[in-house]
Design a protein around this motif. Structure first.
Motif, PDB file in Angstrom:
ATOM      1  N   UNK A  45      36.441  53.374  -5.172  1.00  0.00           N
ATOM      2  CA  UNK A  45      37.812  52.860  -4.587  1.00  0.00           C
ATOM      3  C   UNK A  45      37.687  51.953  -3.134  1.00  0.00           C
ATOM      4  N   UNK A  46      38.206  50.703  -3.715  1.00  0.00           N
ATOM      5  CA  UNK A  46      37.941  49.333  -2.658  1.00  0.00           C
ATOM      6  C   UNK A  46      39.199  48.541  -2.804  1.00  0.00           C
ATOM      7  N   UNK A  47      39.622  48.188  -1.539  1.00  0.00           N
ATOM      8  CA  UNK A  47      40.842  47.208  -1.372  1.00  0.00           C
ATOM      9  C   UNK A  47      40.731  46.105  -2.511  1.00  0.00           C
ATOM     10  N   UNK A  48      39.461  45.496  -2.562  1.00  0.00           N
ATOM     11  CA  UNK A  48      39.452  44.581  -3.671  1.00  0.00           C
ATOM     12  C   UNK A  48      39.325  44.811  -5.020  1.00  0.00           C
ATOM     13  N   UNK A  49      38.336  45.579  -5.237  1.00  0.00           N
ATOM     14  CA  UNK A  49      38.001  46.189  -6.637  1.00  0.00           C
ATOM     15  C   UNK A  49      38.800  47.082  -7.294  1.00  0.00           C
ATOM     16  N   UNK A  50      39.593  47.755  -6.462  1.00  0.00           N
ATOM     17  CA  UNK A  50      40.558  48.975  -6.991  1.00  0.00           C
ATOM     18  C   UNK A  50      39.679  50.258  -7.483  1.00  0.00           C
ATOM     19  N   UNK A  51      39.944  50.962  -8.329  1.00  0.00           N
ATOM     20  CA  UNK A  51      39.425  52.104  -8.778  1.00  0.00           C
ATOM     21  C   UNK A  51      38.339  51.736 -10.010  1.00  0.00           C
ATOM     22  N   UNK A  52      36.814  52.001  -9.595  1.00  0.00           N
ATOM     23  CA  UNK A  52      35.965  51.475 -10.457  1.00  0.00           C
ATOM     24  C   UNK A  52      34.959  52.366 -11.241  1.00  0.00           C
ATOM     25  N   UNK A  53      34.045  52.146 -11.898  1.00  0.00           N
ATOM     26  CA  UNK A  53      33.131  52.928 -12.460  1.00  0.00           C
ATOM     27  C   UNK A  53      32.059  51.922 -12.753  1.00  0.00           C
TER      28      UNK A  53
ATOM     29  N   UNK B  42      40.517  56.518   9.021  1.00  0.00           N
ATOM     30  CA  UNK B  42      41.763  55.885   9.080  1.00  0.00           C
ATOM     31  C   UNK B  42      42.106  54.612   8.290  1.00  0.00           C
ATOM     32  N   UNK B  43      41.141  53.802   8.174  1.00  0.00           N
ATOM     33  CA  UNK B  43      41.333  52.347   7.639  1.00  0.00           C
ATOM     34  C   UNK B  43      41.441  52.670   6.120  1.00  0.00           C
ATOM     35  N   UNK B  44      40.801  53.736   5.487  1.00  0.00           N
ATOM     36  CA  UNK B  44      41.505  54.174   3.961  1.00  0.00           C
ATOM     37  C   UNK B  44      42.765  54.333   4.060  1.00  0.00           C
ATOM     38  N   UNK B  45      43.051  55.516   5.021  1.00  0.00           N
ATOM     39  CA  UNK B  45      44.345  55.991   4.978  1.00  0.00           C
ATOM     40  C   UNK B  45      45.594  54.904   5.136  1.00  0.00           C
ATOM     41  N   UNK B  46      45.550  53.739   5.829  1.00  0.00           N
ATOM     42  CA  UNK B  46      46.237  52.876   6.175  1.00  0.00           C
ATOM     43  C   UNK B  46      46.396  52.104   4.758  1.00  0.00           C
ATOM     44  N   UNK B  47      45.449  51.733   4.253  1.00  0.00           N
ATOM     45  CA  UNK B  47      45.404  50.771   2.958  1.00  0.00           C
ATOM     46  C   UNK B  47      45.784  51.469   1.846  1.00  0.00           C
ATOM     47  N   UNK B  48      45.295  52.517   1.514  1.00  0.00           N
ATOM     48  CA  UNK B  48      46.003  53.512   0.367  1.00  0.00           C
ATOM     49  C   UNK B  48      47.362  53.968   0.597  1.00  0.00           C
ATOM     50  N   UNK B  49      47.677  54.052   1.832  1.00  0.00           N
ATOM     51  CA  UNK B  49      49.170  54.360   2.097  1.00  0.00           C
ATOM     52  C   UNK B  49      50.153  53.400   1.696  1.00  0.00           C
ATOM     53  N   UNK B  50      49.603  52.215   1.934  1.00  0.00           N
ATOM     54  CA  UNK B  50      50.362  51.090   1.427  1.00  0.00           C
ATOM     55  C   UNK B  50      50.472  50.698   0.050  1.00  0.00           C
ATOM     56  N   UNK B  51      49.302  51.123  -0.556  1.00  0.00           N
ATOM     57  CA  UNK B  51      49.074  50.642  -1.917  1.00  0.00           C
ATOM     58  C   UNK B  51      49.822  51.553  -2.993  1.00  0.00           C
ATOM     59  N   UNK B  52      49.260  52.813  -2.753  1.00  0.00           N
ATOM     60  CA  UNK B  52      49.542  53.987  -3.792  1.00  0.00           C
ATOM     61  C   UNK B  52      50.803  54.495  -3.596  1.00  0.00           C
ATOM     62  N   UNK B  53      51.662  54.908  -4.485  1.00  0.00           N
ATOM     63  CA  UNK B  53      52.919  55.406  -4.389  1.00  0.00           C
ATOM     64  C   UNK B  53      52.851  56.758  -3.513  1.00  0.00           C
ATOM     65  N   UNK B  54      51.936  57.567  -3.638  1.00  0.00           N
ATOM     66  CA  UNK B  54      51.949  58.753  -2.738  1.00  0.00           C
ATOM     67  C   UNK B  54      50.473  59.166  -2.581  1.00  0.00           C
ATOM     68  N   UNK B  55      50.416  59.090  -1.278  1.00  0.00           N
ATOM     69  CA  UNK B  55      48.719  59.858  -0.796  1.00  0.00           C
ATOM     70  C   UNK B  55      48.798  61.077  -0.536  1.00  0.00           C
ATOM     71  N   UNK B  56      48.069  62.014  -0.845  1.00  0.00           N
ATOM     72  CA  UNK B  56      47.963  63.228  -0.872  1.00  0.00           C
ATOM     73  C   UNK B  56      46.391  63.617  -0.149  1.00  0.00           C
TER      74      UNK B  56
END
Length: 284
Positions: free
Chosen positions: A178-186, A239-253
């Protein structure tokens, strides 16, 4: 502190955070910035990390690298168990769910034996075997056909065709990165296409990904970060992942994982602990 001890600490910091600055490492280790730069040169020469302007980043695997199921199943086991337990709380009796292939989703599937009256759609032989090994008379399992990948996913036109005819409440998606630019990948193009079909068949998307998946990029994108209704990760997420993902996804658990010493400023952003998960099945 000996040079090798210092370099080991640098590797730990870079691996844990995903990246580290020379200035921060110098303060942390109480040495000069020149000493840190020399250490980074040595570690970069060993292919242990990637040196960048002002610091270093964790070394990335090639975007087409696809480890087998057995190799992945022994990685981050404690984190996967914590994520699986948190994700299982999202599954209500009587739900129709889809589960993509992967070792995190396989661990999650093993937590569902106590949930009655499930309909499970999967493109994973390993996950289908979980329900076969613990049969429940009120659980139905639909296994798509397809071509088998190194990670034991069934992919390709047959799998996509089957998924396009189905409709489920939730899809639980495992990802390579998972990456800010690429999103969720395989790393597998056919698996990306199959997973996109699975996502389209569901009302809600739940992504299961441990902290090591952050800033890992596979060859093909499955979905953007903002397409996830819920992302379940572990509390070693930087921390940077929490901030980015917290802004992008509807709910971060963030599920509680192994004890890891985080920096003092590492606090969740828009994140809920596992015990505060809201049931989302009723909103479907």
């Amino acid at each position: 502190m000996l040079a090798e001890q210092r370099r080991s600490r640098i590797l730990h910091e870079v691996a844990h955070r995903g990246a580290a600055r020379v200035t921060d490492l110098a303060v942390l280790l109480d040495v000069s910035e020149m000493t840190i730069r020399r250490d980074l040169d040595v570690l970069a020469d060993r292919d242990a990390l990637d040196k960048v302007h002002g610091g270093a980043t964790a070394r990335r695997a090639p975007s087409t690298d696809e480890p087998g199921f057995a190799a992945k199943s022994v990685r981050q086991q404690a984190e996967k168990e914590a994520i699986a337990q948190a994700a299982a709380a999202l599954v209500s009796p009587g739900a129709a769910i889809a589960i993509s292939a992967g070792t995190t989703t396989w661990t999650f599937a093993r937590r569902l034996s106590a949930v009655p009256n499930l309909t499970v759609v999967t493109n994973s032989i390993q996950i289908a075997d979980v329900f076969h090994a613990s049969p429940s008379p009120d659980t139905s399992v639909v296994l798509t056909g397809g071509v088998r990948t190194p990670s034991d996913a069934l992919v390709g036109p047959v799998a996509v065709s089957a998924l396009r005819q189905l409709h489920v409440d939730l899809v639980f998606l495992g990802v390579h990165g998972m990456d800010p630019g690429a999103g969720f990948t395989t790393p597998n193009i056919l698996e990306a296409e199959t997973n996109r079909a699975m996502v389209s068949a569901a009302q809600r998307l739940v992504v299961l990904a441990d902290h090591t998946k952050w800033r890992t990029v596979g060859l093909s994108t499955i979905a953007g970060l903002d397409q996830a209704d819920v992302l379940v990760s572990d509390d070693a997420l930087p921390h940077d992942a929490r901030k980015t993902l917290g802004d992008e996804v509807a709910e971060l658990v963030l599920a509680p994982g192994p004890a890891v010493a985080l920096p003092p400023d590492t606090h969740p952003v828009n994140a809920k602990p596992a015990h505060a998960i809201d049931a989302i099945q009723g909103d479907s």
